[in-house]
Design a protein around this motif. Sequence first.
Motif, PDB file in Angstrom:
ATOM      1  N   ASP A   1      42.425  67.412  43.927  1.00 51.62           N
ATOM      2  CA  ASP A   1      41.664  67.870  42.340  1.00 51.62           C
ATOM      3  C   ASP A   1      41.286  69.105  41.699  1.00 51.62           C
ATOM      4  OD1 ASP A   1      42.414  68.165  39.573  1.00 51.62           O
ATOM      5  OD2 ASP A   1      40.682  66.296  38.908  1.00 51.62           O
TER       6      ASP A   1
ATOM      7  N   THR B   1      39.113  69.484  38.665  1.00 55.44           N
ATOM      8  CA  THR B   1      37.894  69.276  39.126  1.00 55.44           C
ATOM      9  C   THR B   1      36.706  70.121  40.146  1.00 55.44           C
ATOM     10  OG1 THR B   1      38.842  66.713  38.152  1.00 55.44           O
ATOM     11  CG2 THR B   1      36.116  67.262  39.044  1.00 55.44           C
TER      12      THR B   1
ATOM     13  N   GLN C   1      35.242  73.552  38.126  1.00 56.08           N
ATOM     14  CA  GLN C   1      33.786  72.805  37.423  1.00 56.08           C
ATOM     15  C   GLN C   1      32.598  72.977  37.944  1.00 56.08           C
ATOM     16  OE1 GLN C   1      34.317  68.582  36.210  1.00 56.08           O
ATOM     17  NE2 GLN C   1      35.880  69.276  34.381  1.00 56.08           N
TER      18      GLN C   1
END
Length: 99
Positions: A50, A53, A56
């Motif tokens: 992902d 994600t 982050q």
Amino acid sequence: MVLADRAYSSRAIREHLRRRGIRAVIPVPADQRGHRLRRGSRGGRPPAFDRETHRQRNTVERCINRLKQWRGIATRYKKTATIYLAGLHIAGIFLRSAR
């Protein structure tokens, strides 16, 4: 969920996380990708990744680097967890107000 960089992309690590029910968000290095493709259908599916994600993760790393600028936190002079946690809270307040 575990967010990690390419250095932690190995079958053993991914399998260990999978057995424990932990989702791994780890990019696959080019050499592993090439090896899997050379094996053809025996190479298996590429692991799920992902990208959003994983981006982050950078925010968390920058926060940790800013916290480590505080000498008491970086070297952990305070031995008790309570005092160390209080230092983290104080550093967080100062970092938040410095924005």
